[in-house]
Write a protein that holds these residues in place. Sequence first.
Motif, PDB file in Angstrom:
ATOM      1  N   GLN A  12     -51.711  27.806  87.704  1.00  0.00           N
ATOM      2  CA  GLN A  12     -51.805  26.574  88.111  1.00  0.00           C
ATOM      3  C   GLN A  12     -50.875  25.778  87.531  1.00  0.00           C
ATOM      4  OE1 GLN A  12     -53.208  24.486  91.028  1.00  0.00           O
ATOM      5  NE2 GLN A  12     -52.137  23.283  90.008  1.00  0.00           N
ATOM      6  N   ALA A  13     -50.489  25.895  85.734  1.00  0.00           N
ATOM      7  CA  ALA A  13     -49.455  25.498  85.070  1.00  0.00           C
ATOM      8  C   ALA A  13     -48.310  25.787  86.060  1.00  0.00           C
ATOM      9  CB  ALA A  13     -50.025  26.020  83.854  1.00  0.00           C
ATOM     10  N   VAL A  14     -48.003  26.830  85.857  1.00  0.00           N
ATOM     11  CA  VAL A  14     -46.672  27.862  86.930  1.00  0.00           C
ATOM     12  C   VAL A  14     -46.870  26.679  87.629  1.00  0.00           C
ATOM     13  CG1 VAL A  14     -44.876  29.213  87.403  1.00  0.00           C
ATOM     14  CG2 VAL A  14     -46.511  29.326  85.173  1.00  0.00           C
ATOM     15  N   VAL A  76     -50.047  17.284  90.041  1.00  0.00           N
ATOM     16  CA  VAL A  76     -48.442  17.839  89.388  1.00  0.00           C
ATOM     17  C   VAL A  76     -48.563  16.846  88.494  1.00  0.00           C
ATOM     18  CG1 VAL A  76     -46.654  18.353  89.593  1.00  0.00           C
ATOM     19  CG2 VAL A  76     -48.187  19.507  91.507  1.00  0.00           C
ATOM     20  N   ALA A  77     -48.541  15.382  88.444  1.00  0.00           N
ATOM     21  CA  ALA A  77     -48.021  14.391  88.061  1.00  0.00           C
ATOM     22  C   ALA A  77     -48.882  14.113  86.395  1.00  0.00           C
ATOM     23  CB  ALA A  77     -48.601  13.062  88.553  1.00  0.00           C
ATOM     24  N   ALA A  78     -50.381  15.234  86.712  1.00  0.00           N
ATOM     25  CA  ALA A  78     -50.778  14.753  85.526  1.00  0.00           C
ATOM     26  C   ALA A  78     -51.081  16.198  84.865  1.00  0.00           C
ATOM     27  CB  ALA A  78     -52.649  14.933  85.644  1.00  0.00           C
ATOM     28  N   SER A  79     -50.208  16.821  85.302  1.00  0.00           N
ATOM     29  CA  SER A  79     -50.376  18.297  84.323  1.00  0.00           C
ATOM     30  C   SER A  79     -49.040  18.878  84.747  1.00  0.00           C
ATOM     31  CB  SER A  79     -51.475  19.924  85.055  1.00  0.00           C
ATOM     32  OG  SER A  79     -51.019  19.976  86.652  1.00  0.00           O
ATOM     33  N   THR A  80     -48.257  18.351  84.714  1.00  0.00           N
ATOM     34  CA  THR A  80     -46.290  18.941  84.508  1.00  0.00           C
ATOM     35  C   THR A  80     -46.035  19.342  83.132  1.00  0.00           C
ATOM     36  OG1 THR A  80     -44.575  19.088  85.881  1.00  0.00           O
ATOM     37  CG2 THR A  80     -45.162  16.972  85.322  1.00  0.00           C
ATOM     38  N   ASN A  81     -45.576  20.415  82.650  1.00  0.00           N
ATOM     39  CA  ASN A  81     -45.128  20.501  81.599  1.00  0.00           C
ATOM     40  C   ASN A  81     -43.313  19.609  81.718  1.00  0.00           C
ATOM     41  OD1 ASN A  81     -46.931  21.609  79.766  1.00  0.00           O
ATOM     42  ND2 ASN A  81     -46.718  23.008  81.196  1.00  0.00           N
ATOM     43  N   LEU A  82     -42.746  19.378  82.418  1.00  0.00           N
ATOM     44  CA  LEU A  82     -41.779  19.027  82.930  1.00  0.00           C
ATOM     45  C   LEU A  82     -41.606  17.400  82.185  1.00  0.00           C
ATOM     46  CD1 LEU A  82     -41.279  21.425  84.669  1.00  0.00           C
ATOM     47  CD2 LEU A  82     -39.952  20.566  86.023  1.00  0.00           C
ATOM     48  N   PRO A  83     -40.262  17.534  81.655  1.00  0.00           N
ATOM     49  CA  PRO A  83     -40.094  15.973  81.382  1.00  0.00           C
ATOM     50  C   PRO A  83     -40.006  14.817  82.677  1.00  0.00           C
ATOM     51  CG  PRO A  83     -38.256  16.762  80.342  1.00  0.00           C
ATOM     52  CD  PRO A  83     -38.499  18.257  81.217  1.00  0.00           C
ATOM     53  N   ALA A  84     -40.669  13.754  82.274  1.00  0.00           N
ATOM     54  CA  ALA A  84     -40.745  12.295  83.400  1.00  0.00           C
ATOM     55  C   ALA A  84     -38.283  12.088  83.333  1.00  0.00           C
ATOM     56  CB  ALA A  84     -41.241  11.437  83.492  1.00  0.00           C
ATOM     57  N   PHE A  85     -38.649  12.415  84.841  1.00  0.00           N
ATOM     58  CA  PHE A  85     -37.338  11.609  85.882  1.00  0.00           C
ATOM     59  C   PHE A  85     -37.167  10.584  85.643  1.00  0.00           C
ATOM     60  CE2 PHE A  85     -33.145  12.181  88.008  1.00  0.00           C
ATOM     61  CZ  PHE A  85     -32.952  13.229  87.241  1.00  0.00           C
ATOM     62  N   PRO A  86     -35.420   9.941  85.256  1.00  0.00           N
ATOM     63  CA  PRO A  86     -35.674   8.326  85.911  1.00  0.00           C
ATOM     64  C   PRO A  86     -36.005   8.393  86.814  1.00  0.00           C
ATOM     65  CG  PRO A  86     -33.771   9.457  84.391  1.00  0.00           C
ATOM     66  CD  PRO A  86     -35.319  10.563  84.820  1.00  0.00           C
ATOM     67  N   GLY A 108     -40.191  28.516  79.926  1.00  0.00           N
ATOM     68  CA  GLY A 108     -40.800  27.554  78.656  1.00  0.00           C
ATOM     69  C   GLY A 108     -42.384  27.995  79.567  1.00  0.00           C
ATOM     70  N   THR A 109     -43.222  27.180  80.384  1.00  0.00           N
ATOM     71  CA  THR A 109     -44.046  27.199  80.680  1.00  0.00           C
ATOM     72  C   THR A 109     -44.282  29.100  81.172  1.00  0.00           C
ATOM     73  OG1 THR A 109     -44.754  25.123  81.223  1.00  0.00           O
ATOM     74  CG2 THR A 109     -45.947  26.896  82.426  1.00  0.00           C
ATOM     75  N   MET A 110     -44.050  29.217  81.781  1.00  0.00           N
ATOM     76  CA  MET A 110     -43.599  30.721  82.165  1.00  0.00           C
ATOM     77  C   MET A 110     -43.598  31.343  81.548  1.00  0.00           C
ATOM     78  SD  MET A 110     -41.432  30.744  85.362  1.00  0.00           S
ATOM     79  CE  MET A 110     -40.966  29.010  86.831  1.00  0.00           C
ATOM     80  N   ARG A 111     -42.877  31.485  80.241  1.00  0.00           N
ATOM     81  CA  ARG A 111     -43.487  32.435  78.081  1.00  0.00           C
ATOM     82  C   ARG A 111     -43.981  32.098  78.647  1.00  0.00           C
ATOM     83  NH1 ARG A 111     -38.728  34.974  78.917  1.00  0.00           N
ATOM     84  NH2 ARG A 111     -36.749  35.102  79.503  1.00  0.00           N
ATOM     85  N   LYS A 112     -44.898  30.866  78.446  1.00  0.00           N
ATOM     86  CA  LYS A 112     -46.263  30.852  77.294  1.00  0.00           C
ATOM     87  C   LYS A 112     -47.276  30.997  78.085  1.00  0.00           C
ATOM     88  CE  LYS A 112     -49.243  27.212  76.409  1.00  0.00           C
ATOM     89  NZ  LYS A 112     -49.310  25.529  76.635  1.00  0.00           N
ATOM     90  N   VAL A 113     -47.082  31.897  79.100  1.00  0.00           N
ATOM     91  CA  VAL A 113     -48.330  32.060  80.065  1.00  0.00           C
ATOM     92  C   VAL A 113     -48.354  33.655  80.714  1.00  0.00           C
ATOM     93  CG1 VAL A 113     -49.314  30.243  81.225  1.00  0.00           C
ATOM     94  CG2 VAL A 113     -48.170  31.707  82.864  1.00  0.00           C
ATOM     95  N   HIS A 114     -47.163  34.059  80.089  1.00  0.00           N
ATOM     96  CA  HIS A 114     -46.813  35.989  80.657  1.00  0.00           C
ATOM     97  C   HIS A 114     -47.677  36.799  79.996  1.00  0.00           C
ATOM     98  CE1 HIS A 114     -44.722  39.514  80.410  1.00  0.00           C
ATOM     99  NE2 HIS A 114     -44.172  39.286  81.539  1.00  0.00           N
ATOM    100  N   ASP A 115     -47.392  36.816  79.033  1.00  0.00           N
ATOM    101  CA  ASP A 115     -48.873  37.769  77.978  1.00  0.00           C
ATOM    102  C   ASP A 115     -49.564  37.613  79.137  1.00  0.00           C
ATOM    103  OD1 ASP A 115     -46.137  38.453  77.019  1.00  0.00           O
ATOM    104  OD2 ASP A 115     -46.879  37.864  74.911  1.00  0.00           O
ATOM    105  N   HIS A 129     -41.060  37.266  86.522  1.00  0.00           N
ATOM    106  CA  HIS A 129     -40.141  37.476  85.699  1.00  0.00           C
ATOM    107  C   HIS A 129     -38.942  37.240  86.781  1.00  0.00           C
ATOM    108  CE1 HIS A 129     -42.312  41.351  84.403  1.00  0.00           C
ATOM    109  NE2 HIS A 129     -42.803  40.519  83.155  1.00  0.00           N
ATOM    110  N   GLU A 130     -38.702  37.724  88.360  1.00  0.00           N
ATOM    111  CA  GLU A 130     -38.345  37.033  89.057  1.00  0.00           C
ATOM    112  C   GLU A 130     -38.232  35.177  88.977  1.00  0.00           C
ATOM    113  OE1 GLU A 130     -38.025  36.396  94.038  1.00  0.00           O
ATOM    114  OE2 GLU A 130     -39.288  37.477  92.820  1.00  0.00           O
ATOM    115  N   PHE A 131     -38.823  34.921  88.783  1.00  0.00           N
ATOM    116  CA  PHE A 131     -38.507  32.949  89.015  1.00  0.00           C
ATOM    117  C   PHE A 131     -37.481  32.660  87.202  1.00  0.00           C
ATOM    118  CE2 PHE A 131     -43.178  32.344  90.563  1.00  0.00           C
ATOM    119  CZ  PHE A 131     -42.543  33.087  92.332  1.00  0.00           C
ATOM    120  N   ILE A 132     -38.124  33.335  86.119  1.00  0.00           N
ATOM    121  CA  ILE A 132     -37.767  33.453  85.308  1.00  0.00           C
ATOM    122  C   ILE A 132     -36.028  33.450  84.956  1.00  0.00           C
ATOM    123  CG2 ILE A 132     -37.104  34.080  82.925  1.00  0.00           C
ATOM    124  CD1 ILE A 132     -40.674  34.500  82.473  1.00  0.00           C
TER     125      ILE A 132
END
Length: 159
Positions: A12-14, A76-86, A108-115, A129-132
């Motif tokens: 869900q985070a990804v 999505v707005a409450a949980s995304t790890n992406l910085p806000a876009f102006p 970064g989120t994908m790598r964080k949850v990968h293992d 892997h494909e997405f990254i």
Amino acid sequence: MKASPTLTNNLQAVLADLIELHIQGKQAHWNIVGTNFRDLHLQLDEIVEAGRQFADDLAERMRALHALPDGRSSTVAASTNLPAFPEGLINTKDAIERTVAALEAAVGTMRKVHDEVEEEDPTTADLLHEFIARLEQFAWMVNAETMKATASVTAPDTP
């Protein structure tokens, strides 16, 4: 196989980041101005299309694992790890910096949850892997728009 709560939360985070990535890509696409407008405009469409496809692939994988994807804008707005876009117009140089930051945050989120994903479901880790690989390629290509030829390969000059 049924996804555990940990796998579900990781996916869900990804998913939230992928949805936000394609929304931010369209925001930038509609509002960029300046040097190399057309190239970046077209590149953003490629990122948007990949983000949408990856989000769909991941959400469908979640359903195959009996997990419930949540793509609602409030989630999505409450949980995304992406910085806000102006809002409003944004020059191409700033859009490049923000787009690269968004791509890197999603990766970064994908790598964080990968293992944890790999441990529970190697098949889903293959999707990551494909997405990254693709998102990192986009980050390189977009960043190259403002990179100087004297930049170090390991530490590019920041525009």
